[in-house]
Each structure stands twice: as structure tokens, then as C-alpha cells.
Write an enzyme that holds these catalytic residues in place. Structure first.
Site, PDB file in Angstrom:
ATOM      1  N   GLU A   2       0.859  -1.155  -0.122  1.00  0.00           N
ATOM      2  CA  GLU A   2      -0.016   0.020  -0.048  1.00  0.00           C
ATOM      3  C   GLU A   2       1.017   1.366  -0.010  1.00  0.00           C
ATOM      4  O   GLU A   2       0.307   2.401   0.615  1.00  0.00           O
ATOM      5  CB  GLU A   2      -1.033  -0.028   1.148  1.00  0.00           C
ATOM      6  N   HIS A  21      -2.501   1.539   8.997  1.00  0.00           N
ATOM      7  CA  HIS A  21      -3.495   0.784   8.350  1.00  0.00           C
ATOM      8  C   HIS A  21      -3.943  -0.815   8.798  1.00  0.00           C
ATOM      9  O   HIS A  21      -3.117  -1.313   9.080  1.00  0.00           O
ATOM     10  CB  HIS A  21      -2.993   0.499   6.689  1.00  0.00           C
ATOM     11  N   HIS A  23      -7.053  -3.664   9.868  1.00  0.00           N
ATOM     12  CA  HIS A  23      -8.050  -4.634   9.461  1.00  0.00           C
ATOM     13  C   HIS A  23      -9.121  -5.156  10.656  1.00  0.00           C
ATOM     14  O   HIS A  23      -9.606  -6.315  10.848  1.00  0.00           O
ATOM     15  CB  HIS A  23      -7.811  -5.697   8.731  1.00  0.00           C
ATOM     16  N   HIS A  85     -12.587  -3.613   3.212  1.00  0.00           N
ATOM     17  CA  HIS A  85     -11.291  -3.628   3.332  1.00  0.00           C
ATOM     18  C   HIS A  85     -10.679  -3.211   4.779  1.00  0.00           C
ATOM     19  O   HIS A  85     -10.160  -4.405   5.348  1.00  0.00           O
ATOM     20  CB  HIS A  85     -10.243  -2.811   2.397  1.00  0.00           C
TER      21      HIS A  85
END
Length: 186
Positions: A2, A21, A23, A85
Site C-alpha cells: 500500500e 492501516h 483490518h 477492506h
């Protein structure tokens, strides 16, 4: 990777020095239905900057996802959801980005609990949100900000291992499964 997403955020938001980032379960549930997460708790109003918007869907690792993320963050939000996502949280320090990630997940879980009660959260007025954000900037937590600026000289944190160690010092619950990537400006 990413990398494009991180670079797009850094270009769009020059004050951002760290990106997390993740999840997470509750936030990702909202991302899967394309629902934004409003500011309805004091902590969210103080930390998240603005409504947590869900970016339009784009494949992972693509320039389209990078663009969608930067747009969803806008000029004020410290977090956004990537459709189906996960979440992206930003801050002026790694600690601030990790705090935004923790607060976002707590708010998402709280919102699900409120809805399980058959209710919707009462909104906080825009005026009170701005007042709380101003209070955080000028009073509450200022010794912490001053210490970070003194210790790091206001410079970006380059060493990602140090960033992870700093994050673990703030919140020992964060691990490699919860924090998939830490970005730092070079």
C-alpha cells in the site's frame, strides 16, 4: 503493498507524519456496508477530526485506492474506512495515529451496541465538536504534545521499528495482526 496509499495521504495532508492501516473487526463491518461512522462520543470528537467516511471501492494496492483514501480523509479527518477492506488512521505522530485507530474501533463497536438496543446515537453539535477539538489542541494533553515535540524535535519518525515500539508503549494490545502497516514520512 500500500505504498501508493501512504504516499497519496502524505501528499494530500502535509501535517501527517504517521499512517496506521488496520483490518479491525467492527470498523471493517461498517466498511463492508459502505457506512460512515459519525462523531457521537467526546473521545471521537476530540480525536478523529471529522466523520469517518468510507472510501469508494478500489482494488488493494492500486492508485485508485490511494486516491479514494486521500479523498475520504479530506482535510480534517484522522481516519477513513476502505470499502470492504479496513481502516486508515493518520496522525502528526505515530502515537496519534494509533490512538485514532483505537478510538475508531471503540466507536464502531459502541455504534453497533447502540443499534443492537434499537437506537441511534444522539449527535454532538458541530459547535461542541469544534470546542472539544480546540480544547485538545490548546489545553488537554498539551504536556504530552510538548514532550513529543521536544523528544523528536517535531521531525518525522523514520525508523519503523521505533514507531512500532512507541505504539506498543502506548497500547500493548496492538500487534502485527491489528496494525498491518505503519507509515512514517521520510
Amino acid at each position: 503493498t500500500e505504498l501508493a496509499l501512504h504516499l497519496a495521504v502524505y501528499r494530500a495532508r502535509p501535517e501527517v507524519r504517521a499512517i496506521v492501516h488496520t483490518h479491525p473487526v467492527y470498523s471493517t463491518a461498517f466498511s463492508c456496508v459502505g457506512e460512515d461512522i459519525p462523531l457521537f462520543t467526546d473521545e471521537a470528537a476530540q480525536c478523529l477530526g471529522d466523520v469517518c467516511r468510507t472510501a469508494r471501492y478500489a482494488l488493494p494496492g492500486t492508485p485508485e485506492l490511494a486516491e479514494a483514501c486521500a479523498e475520504a480523509l479530506g482535510e480534517r479527518a484522522n481516519c477513513c474506512l476502505l470499502k470492504s477492506h479496513g481502516a486508515v488512521c493518520v496522525g502528526v505522530t505515530p502515537e496519534r495515529a494509533f490512538t485514532a485507530a483505537r478510538v475508531l474501533e471503540t466507536v464502531a463497536q459502541t455504534l453497533l451496541f447502540i443499534r443492537a438496543m434499537g437506537r441511534t446515537p444522539d449527535p454532538i453539535s458541530p459547535e461542541n465538536i469544534l470546542a472539544m477539538q480546540d480544547f485538545v489542541r490548546t489545553g488537554y494533553g498539551q504536556p504530552f504534545v510538548d514532550a513529543i515535540n521536544r523528544d523528536w524535535g517535531g521531525k518525522p519518525l523514520v525508523d519503523l521499528q521505533k514507531g512500532l515500539e512507541a505504539a506498543l508503549a502506548i497500547d500493548p494490545q496492538i500487534d502485527g495482526n491489528r496494525a498491518c502497516a505503519i507509515g512514517a514520512s521520510y
